[in-house]
Scaffold this motif. Structure first.
Motif, mmCIF file in Angstrom:
data_model
loop_
_atom_site.group_PDB
_atom_site.id
_atom_site.type_symbol
_atom_site.label_atom_id
_atom_site.label_comp_id
_atom_site.label_asym_id
_atom_site.label_seq_id
_atom_site.Cartn_x
_atom_site.Cartn_y
_atom_site.Cartn_z
ATOM 1 N N TYR A 13 0.956 -1.185 -0.025
ATOM 2 C CA TYR A 13 -0.055 0.031 -0.015
ATOM 3 C C TYR A 13 1.068 1.224 0.051
ATOM 4 O O TYR A 13 0.627 2.184 -0.643
ATOM 5 N N LYS A 14 1.779 1.212 0.680
ATOM 6 C CA LYS A 14 2.808 2.544 0.598
ATOM 7 C C LYS A 14 3.281 2.732 -0.525
ATOM 8 O O LYS A 14 3.860 3.929 -0.878
ATOM 9 N N ASP A 15 3.597 1.809 -1.590
ATOM 10 C CA ASP A 15 3.967 2.131 -2.818
ATOM 11 C C ASP A 15 2.929 2.480 -3.956
ATOM 12 O O ASP A 15 3.190 2.916 -5.140
ATOM 13 N N MET A 16 1.454 2.614 -3.360
ATOM 14 C CA MET A 16 0.436 2.768 -4.703
ATOM 15 C C MET A 16 -0.146 4.135 -4.392
ATOM 16 O O MET A 16 0.242 4.915 -3.196
ATOM 17 N N GLY B 2 -10.375 8.622 -5.175
ATOM 18 C CA GLY B 2 -9.656 7.842 -4.470
ATOM 19 C C GLY B 2 -10.256 6.372 -4.022
ATOM 20 O O GLY B 2 -9.864 5.732 -3.160
ATOM 21 N N ASP B 3 -11.329 5.970 -4.774
ATOM 22 C CA ASP B 3 -11.837 4.613 -4.596
ATOM 23 C C ASP B 3 -10.785 3.691 -5.166
ATOM 24 O O ASP B 3 -9.900 3.772 -5.911
ATOM 25 N N TRP B 4 -11.158 2.376 -4.288
ATOM 26 C CA TRP B 4 -10.318 1.427 -4.885
ATOM 27 C C TRP B 4 -10.859 0.474 -5.723
ATOM 28 O O TRP B 4 -12.007 0.070 -5.372
ATOM 29 N N ILE B 5 -10.361 0.108 -6.743
ATOM 30 C CA ILE B 5 -11.015 -0.508 -7.972
ATOM 31 C C ILE B 5 -10.371 -1.941 -7.976
ATOM 32 O O ILE B 5 -9.125 -1.846 -8.194
ATOM 33 N N PHE B 6 -11.337 -2.813 -7.831
ATOM 34 C CA PHE B 6 -10.688 -4.249 -7.880
ATOM 35 C C PHE B 6 -11.244 -4.840 -9.082
ATOM 36 O O PHE B 6 -12.480 -5.276 -9.241
ATOM 37 N N LEU B 7 -10.406 -4.928 -10.122
ATOM 38 C CA LEU B 7 -10.657 -5.734 -11.414
ATOM 39 C C LEU B 7 -10.358 -7.444 -11.383
ATOM 40 O O LEU B 7 -9.244 -7.512 -11.146
ATOM 41 N N GLN B 8 -11.495 -8.205 -11.784
ATOM 42 C CA GLN B 8 -11.050 -9.403 -11.678
ATOM 43 C C GLN B 8 -11.160 -9.760 -12.786
ATOM 44 O O GLN B 8 -12.233 -9.688 -13.804
ATOM 45 N N VAL B 9 -10.013 -10.413 -13.569
ATOM 46 C CA VAL B 9 -9.660 -10.630 -15.012
ATOM 47 C C VAL B 9 -9.527 -12.159 -15.088
ATOM 48 O O VAL B 9 -8.775 -12.617 -14.341
ATOM 49 N N GLY B 10 -10.365 -12.734 -16.059
ATOM 50 C CA GLY B 10 -10.045 -14.137 -16.188
ATOM 51 C C GLY B 10 -9.317 -14.585 -17.553
ATOM 52 O O GLY B 10 -8.845 -15.769 -17.357
ATOM 53 N N SER B 11 -8.992 -13.788 -18.349
ATOM 54 C CA SER B 11 -8.186 -14.230 -19.296
ATOM 55 C C SER B 11 -7.214 -13.002 -20.003
ATOM 56 O O SER B 11 -7.655 -11.943 -19.930
ATOM 57 N N GLN B 12 -6.477 -13.346 -21.024
ATOM 58 C CA GLN B 12 -5.671 -12.244 -21.501
ATOM 59 C C GLN B 12 -6.563 -11.557 -22.420
ATOM 60 O O GLN B 12 -6.353 -10.162 -22.761
ATOM 61 N N ASP B 13 -7.308 -12.060 -23.164
ATOM 62 C CA ASP B 13 -8.451 -11.494 -24.015
ATOM 63 C C ASP B 13 -9.153 -10.193 -23.408
ATOM 64 O O ASP B 13 -9.397 -9.027 -23.622
ATOM 65 N N THR B 14 -9.478 -10.531 -21.878
ATOM 66 C CA THR B 14 -10.156 -9.401 -21.027
ATOM 67 C C THR B 14 -9.321 -8.391 -20.904
ATOM 68 O O THR B 14 -9.816 -7.333 -21.098
ATOM 69 N N ILE B 15 -7.929 -8.719 -20.649
ATOM 70 C CA ILE B 15 -6.972 -7.537 -20.413
ATOM 71 C C ILE B 15 -6.913 -6.748 -21.485
ATOM 72 O O ILE B 15 -6.856 -5.453 -21.443
#
Length: 104
Positions: free
Chosen positions: A28-31, A88-101
């Motif tokens: 967290y200190k580096d974010m 400043g919201d924390w966004i949590f992206l759940q990614v299933g595949s490289q295609d989605t990235i």
């Protein structure tokens, strides 16, 4: 898969096949709002529980926005990220595949 793990262990050492412990307070200190924290996960891994516990410890549970990416979720994720940079919201992206990235 296991043959590759054995090869790396034998040629580079055990440390290269072990997952390091995740220490969110240190990370967290580096974010920052423009410096993301990215977890590259193996099958079956799920850091969401630890992430939510850390958000609670930091008093930020109301700032967590999570989305599972898939068909058509890219534009929604882009909006969450853009808003998170500002709010400043924390966004949590759940990614299933490289295609989605690649979609975002």
């Amino acid at each position: 898969m296991f043959a590759l793990t054995d090869f790396v262990r034998e040629n580079l050492g055990q440390i290269f096949v072990e997952n390091p412990a995740t220490d969110l307070p240190t990370l967290y200190k580096d974010m920052a709002n423009i410096v993301p924290l990215v977890f590259v996960l193996s099958t079956g891994s799920d850091p969401m529980g630890g992430f939510l516990r850390f958000a609670k410890e930091m008093g930020n549970t109301e700032k967590v926005q999570a989305i599972s990416l898939g068909q058509g979720q890219g534009p929604i994720a882009e909006k969450l990220i853009a808003n998170g940079v500002k709010s400043g919201d924390w966004i949590f992206l759940q990614v299933g595949s490289q295609d989605t990235i690649n979609e975002i």
